[in-house]
Motif scaffolding. Structure first.
Motif, PDB file in Angstrom:
ATOM      1  N   ASN A 199       0.798  -0.989  -0.142  1.00  0.00           N
ATOM      2  CA  ASN A 199      -0.165  -0.158  -0.088  1.00  0.00           C
ATOM      3  C   ASN A 199       0.726   1.206   0.084  1.00  0.00           C
ATOM      4  OD1 ASN A 199      -2.571   0.531  -0.086  1.00  0.00           O
ATOM      5  ND2 ASN A 199      -3.279  -0.973   1.549  1.00  0.00           N
ATOM      6  N   ASN A 200       0.407   2.222   0.190  1.00  0.00           N
ATOM      7  CA  ASN A 200       1.032   3.621  -0.125  1.00  0.00           C
ATOM      8  C   ASN A 200       0.465   4.530   0.643  1.00  0.00           C
ATOM      9  OD1 ASN A 200       3.756   4.247  -0.812  1.00  0.00           O
ATOM     10  ND2 ASN A 200       2.875   5.982  -1.974  1.00  0.00           N
ATOM     11  N   GLY A 201       0.929   5.463   1.478  1.00  0.00           N
ATOM     12  CA  GLY A 201       0.266   6.627   1.946  1.00  0.00           C
ATOM     13  C   GLY A 201      -0.323   7.556   0.791  1.00  0.00           C
ATOM     14  N   THR A 202      -1.519   7.864   1.066  1.00  0.00           N
ATOM     15  CA  THR A 202      -2.246   8.480   0.083  1.00  0.00           C
ATOM     16  C   THR A 202      -2.883   9.764   0.734  1.00  0.00           C
ATOM     17  OG1 THR A 202      -2.286   6.658  -1.338  1.00  0.00           O
ATOM     18  CG2 THR A 202      -3.953   8.595  -1.727  1.00  0.00           C
ATOM     19  N   PRO A 243      -4.881   7.012  -8.547  1.00  0.00           N
ATOM     20  CA  PRO A 243      -4.158   7.098  -7.440  1.00  0.00           C
ATOM     21  C   PRO A 243      -2.977   6.019  -7.206  1.00  0.00           C
ATOM     22  CG  PRO A 243      -6.479   7.203  -7.106  1.00  0.00           C
ATOM     23  CD  PRO A 243      -6.100   6.870  -8.455  1.00  0.00           C
ATOM     24  N   THR A 244      -3.259   4.867  -7.780  1.00  0.00           N
ATOM     25  CA  THR A 244      -2.524   3.709  -7.710  1.00  0.00           C
ATOM     26  C   THR A 244      -1.207   4.046  -8.837  1.00  0.00           C
ATOM     27  OG1 THR A 244      -4.091   2.167  -7.482  1.00  0.00           O
ATOM     28  CG2 THR A 244      -2.260   1.355  -8.220  1.00  0.00           C
ATOM     29  N   LYS A 245      -1.289   4.702  -9.841  1.00  0.00           N
ATOM     30  CA  LYS A 245      -0.382   5.255 -10.769  1.00  0.00           C
ATOM     31  C   LYS A 245       0.663   6.088  -9.972  1.00  0.00           C
ATOM     32  CE  LYS A 245       0.344   7.680 -15.286  1.00  0.00           C
ATOM     33  NZ  LYS A 245       0.904   8.746 -14.560  1.00  0.00           N
ATOM     34  N   LEU A 246       0.127   6.923  -9.549  1.00  0.00           N
ATOM     35  CA  LEU A 246       0.977   8.073  -8.774  1.00  0.00           C
ATOM     36  C   LEU A 246       1.701   7.504  -7.542  1.00  0.00           C
ATOM     37  CD1 LEU A 246      -1.649  11.038  -8.863  1.00  0.00           C
ATOM     38  CD2 LEU A 246       0.529  10.899 -10.498  1.00  0.00           C
ATOM     39  N   ALA A 247       0.878   6.673  -6.817  1.00  0.00           N
ATOM     40  CA  ALA A 247       1.731   5.954  -5.757  1.00  0.00           C
ATOM     41  C   ALA A 247       2.624   5.048  -6.296  1.00  0.00           C
ATOM     42  CB  ALA A 247       0.445   5.057  -4.811  1.00  0.00           C
ATOM     43  N   ALA A 248       2.562   4.257  -7.504  1.00  0.00           N
ATOM     44  CA  ALA A 248       3.516   3.561  -7.760  1.00  0.00           C
ATOM     45  C   ALA A 248       4.657   4.440  -8.248  1.00  0.00           C
ATOM     46  CB  ALA A 248       3.120   2.669  -8.825  1.00  0.00           C
ATOM     47  N   GLU A 249       4.517   5.489  -9.039  1.00  0.00           N
ATOM     48  CA  GLU A 249       5.698   6.373  -9.348  1.00  0.00           C
ATOM     49  C   GLU A 249       6.382   6.789  -8.133  1.00  0.00           C
ATOM     50  OE1 GLU A 249       3.523   7.688 -13.443  1.00  0.00           O
ATOM     51  OE2 GLU A 249       3.329   9.013 -11.767  1.00  0.00           O
ATOM     52  N   ALA A 250       5.582   7.291  -7.140  1.00  0.00           N
ATOM     53  CA  ALA A 250       6.249   7.915  -6.041  1.00  0.00           C
ATOM     54  C   ALA A 250       6.985   6.878  -5.263  1.00  0.00           C
ATOM     55  CB  ALA A 250       5.293   8.458  -4.911  1.00  0.00           C
ATOM     56  N   LEU A 251       6.482   5.538  -5.055  1.00  0.00           N
ATOM     57  CA  LEU A 251       7.255   4.594  -4.523  1.00  0.00           C
ATOM     58  C   LEU A 251       8.500   4.139  -5.150  1.00  0.00           C
ATOM     59  CD1 LEU A 251       7.362   2.345  -2.093  1.00  0.00           C
ATOM     60  CD2 LEU A 251       6.149   0.867  -3.617  1.00  0.00           C
ATOM     61  N   ASN A 252       8.407   4.073  -6.384  1.00  0.00           N
ATOM     62  CA  ASN A 252       9.559   3.618  -7.333  1.00  0.00           C
ATOM     63  C   ASN A 252      10.572   4.832  -7.737  1.00  0.00           C
ATOM     64  OD1 ASN A 252       9.111   0.757  -6.926  1.00  0.00           O
ATOM     65  ND2 ASN A 252       7.420   1.013  -8.440  1.00  0.00           N
ATOM     66  N   GLY A 253      10.240   6.297  -7.439  1.00  0.00           N
ATOM     67  CA  GLY A 253      10.902   7.306  -7.834  1.00  0.00           C
ATOM     68  C   GLY A 253      12.380   7.242  -7.591  1.00  0.00           C
ATOM     69  N   ALA A 254      13.130   7.399  -8.470  1.00  0.00           N
ATOM     70  CA  ALA A 254      14.568   7.585  -7.965  1.00  0.00           C
ATOM     71  C   ALA A 254      14.771   8.593  -6.769  1.00  0.00           C
ATOM     72  CB  ALA A 254      15.354   7.832  -9.116  1.00  0.00           C
ATOM     73  N   GLY A 255      14.131   9.585  -6.621  1.00  0.00           N
ATOM     74  CA  GLY A 255      14.500  10.620  -5.514  1.00  0.00           C
ATOM     75  C   GLY A 255      13.690  10.242  -4.193  1.00  0.00           C
ATOM     76  N   THR A 256      13.066   9.170  -4.463  1.00  0.00           N
ATOM     77  CA  THR A 256      12.188   8.909  -3.200  1.00  0.00           C
ATOM     78  C   THR A 256      13.048   8.287  -2.139  1.00  0.00           C
ATOM     79  OG1 THR A 256      10.064   8.565  -4.256  1.00  0.00           O
ATOM     80  CG2 THR A 256      10.217   7.732  -2.268  1.00  0.00           C
ATOM     81  N   LYS A 257      12.852   8.830  -0.805  1.00  0.00           N
ATOM     82  CA  LYS A 257      13.426   8.315   0.339  1.00  0.00           C
ATOM     83  C   LYS A 257      12.676   7.704   1.254  1.00  0.00           C
ATOM     84  CE  LYS A 257      17.498  10.363  -0.872  1.00  0.00           C
ATOM     85  NZ  LYS A 257      18.657   9.696  -1.545  1.00  0.00           N
ATOM     86  N   GLY A 308      -6.137  -4.013  -5.192  1.00  0.00           N
ATOM     87  CA  GLY A 308      -6.002  -2.543  -5.322  1.00  0.00           C
ATOM     88  C   GLY A 308      -4.814  -2.085  -4.621  1.00  0.00           C
ATOM     89  N   GLN A 309      -3.513  -2.829  -4.817  1.00  0.00           N
ATOM     90  CA  GLN A 309      -2.427  -2.279  -4.353  1.00  0.00           C
ATOM     91  C   GLN A 309      -1.252  -2.265  -5.378  1.00  0.00           C
ATOM     92  OE1 GLN A 309      -1.864  -5.671  -1.300  1.00  0.00           O
ATOM     93  NE2 GLN A 309      -2.484  -4.296   0.163  1.00  0.00           N
ATOM     94  N   ILE A 310      -0.206  -1.524  -5.018  1.00  0.00           N
ATOM     95  CA  ILE A 310       0.987  -1.431  -5.799  1.00  0.00           C
ATOM     96  C   ILE A 310       1.555  -2.777  -6.098  1.00  0.00           C
ATOM     97  CG2 ILE A 310       3.145  -0.411  -6.281  1.00  0.00           C
ATOM     98  CD1 ILE A 310       1.939   1.951  -4.162  1.00  0.00           C
ATOM     99  N   PRO A 311       1.754  -3.238  -7.488  1.00  0.00           N
ATOM    100  CA  PRO A 311       2.556  -4.288  -7.586  1.00  0.00           C
ATOM    101  C   PRO A 311       4.173  -4.226  -7.524  1.00  0.00           C
ATOM    102  CG  PRO A 311       1.318  -3.873  -9.510  1.00  0.00           C
ATOM    103  CD  PRO A 311       1.405  -2.542  -8.483  1.00  0.00           C
TER     104      PRO A 311
END
Length: 445
Positions: A163-166, A376-390, A357-360
């Protein structure tokens, strides 16, 4: 009381470990009925294996579909499905570890991963993954979370999803107020103020003050402060002055821009309150998407990843990661691993997460059309896997983590909301407990 709770948990693990060694000689093999401590074996890679679904009932249908796909692709392997309700999964594993009856493969989330692994029940998976078709196909951040939750040394879980904080927000209310999307913390606070009209019972935000309050509070504090590690050496950063200031600002929203009932609200009450239509923003994970859709319709809300700092820096705490583990006593680990590889392959991982309904965890699956169509899932996946995400890895590996983050400090967080405890005192107490737990873990690890 706190000391006795923690001592009893450590004692339970010690008893389990002793029982494991005593029962090793009596454990069976081919049906997955071994106890922890058994070394098991690779087996022939064919025959029957047992799979435990630790969200039985909720995910039964999709797992049975995946099993049918697997058996069609691997006709020489048969899978026995056992569905276990999520609430009893930990106790079910603990009982099987002590008395025999562990499966060949099963779901083990990060919240209980360390406690199962420390009892010798799980097979390390680093070498299997390195030679697998999954190598290079899984989210690095989720793999890091899996490894950290197991203690940091070895990989005991292959992640399937997260899941991801949304931050859910009412687009109609924002448009009417002339507000931009709350993508940064500055925009979030400005919107919370502007959307609040206490006289008309309208509020900018709903804050989680009841059960499950600690993780979202820490997420907000670390995200605002930009502190990107939970530890500085062996001392926690949770009472870093930047975290203290960020949490103080966040809790100041209570009763100013939030309903007073929030002090007791768990996620179900909070979600229902937001869906009633009088509150601008809600911080919750992707799991509430369908509730919002039914209550509000697709055109009246959006779900964004948690806000960034004004400079675009994204820091977020680790969310619980679902995953699959191979059990050490199993006598057919080769077949169990085949099942894991298949279940987390592109097509099957996509199918599972679309249902959940979760991020693969599979990065190819995260690019599939259904993810791109579900914003929401698309943006969460991009945030989770983003190169700059800590990702700030919460210490799920600590035996005391659940006690500290729930029984000890949820009541204290309510005191902070009510103004009877300062954010600084709350975080200093939390830090002291965590530092002691970390020292104890290092001494015994």
């Amino acid at each position: 009381m706190k000391i006795s709770i923690r001592s009893s948990r450590r004692a339970a693990v010690a008893v389990a470990l002793g029982s494991v060694l005593a029962l090793t000689a009596t454990a069976c093999g081919d049906d997955g009925s071994g106890a922890a401590g058994d070394k098991g074996g690779e087996g022939s890679g064919t025959g029957r294996i047992t799979f435990w679904d630790t969200n039985g009932g909720v995910r039964t249908d999709i797992w049975k579909e995946i099993i049918a796909d697997f058996e069609k692709a691997n006709p020489d392997i048969k899978v026995t499905y056992v569905g276990i309700p999520a609430a009893s999964a930990q106790s079910k594993y603990d009982t099987a570890i002590q008395g025999g009856g562990l499966p060949d493969v099963g779901g083990v989330g990060t919240a209980m991963l360390a406690e199962v692994a420390v009892q010798g029940a799980l097979d390390p998976l680093d070498a299997r993954l390195k030679g697998s078709a999954l190598d290079g196909k899984l989210s690095k951040n989720l793999l890091d979370s899996s490894r950290a939750a197991g203690g940091g040394d070895q990989l005991y879980q292959i992640p399937t999803s997260s899941n991801n904080g949304t931050l859910w927000y009412r687009t109609d209310l924002f448009e009417r107020a002339g507000l931009d999307a709350p993508t940064t913390w500055s925009a979030f606070y400005a919107a919370a103020d502007k959307l609040t009209d206490r006289g008309r019972n309208r509020f900018g935000f709903t804050i989680r003050g009841g059960e499950g309050s600690i993780a979202p509070a820490l997420d907000a504090a670390y995200s605002q402060a930009g502190v990107d590690s939970f530890w500085d050496g062996d001392r926690t950063t949770v009472n870093d002055p930047r975290i203290v200031a960020a949490l103080a600002k966040y809790v100041a929203l209570y009763k100013k821009d939030t309903p007073s009932a929030d002090v007791n609200n768990d996620f179900t009450k909070m979600v229902a309150q937001w869906d009633s239509g009088t509150i601008g923003m809600l911080s919750h994970n992707l799991g509430s998407y369908q509730d919002h859709l039914k209550a509000l319709g697709a055109d009246r809300f959006r779900g964004l990843p948690s806000p960034t700092r004004d400079d675009g820096t994204r820091v977020q705490i680790s969310n619980p990661v679902d995953g699959l583990s191979v059990f050490k006593p199993g006598k057919n680990k080769a077949a169990a691993w085949k099942f894991v590889e298949f279940a987390v392959s592109h097509a099957e991982n996509s199918k599972y997460n679309r249902s959940a309904g979760q991020i693969p965890a599979n990065t190819d699956a995260a690019k599939d059309a259904w993810v791109q169509e579900a914003e929401p899932t698309k943006l969460a996946a991009e945030a989770l896997n983003g190169a700059g995400t800590k990702i700030v890895q919460l210490p799920y590996y600590l035996p005391d983590w659940n006690t500290i983050s729930k029984a000890d400090n949820e009541p204290n967080f309510q005191k902070v909301l009510l103004g009877t405890m300062s954010a600084e005192d709350f975080l200093d107490l939390l830090a002291d407990q965590l530092n002691k737990a970390q020292a104890d873990w290092k001494q015994n690890h």
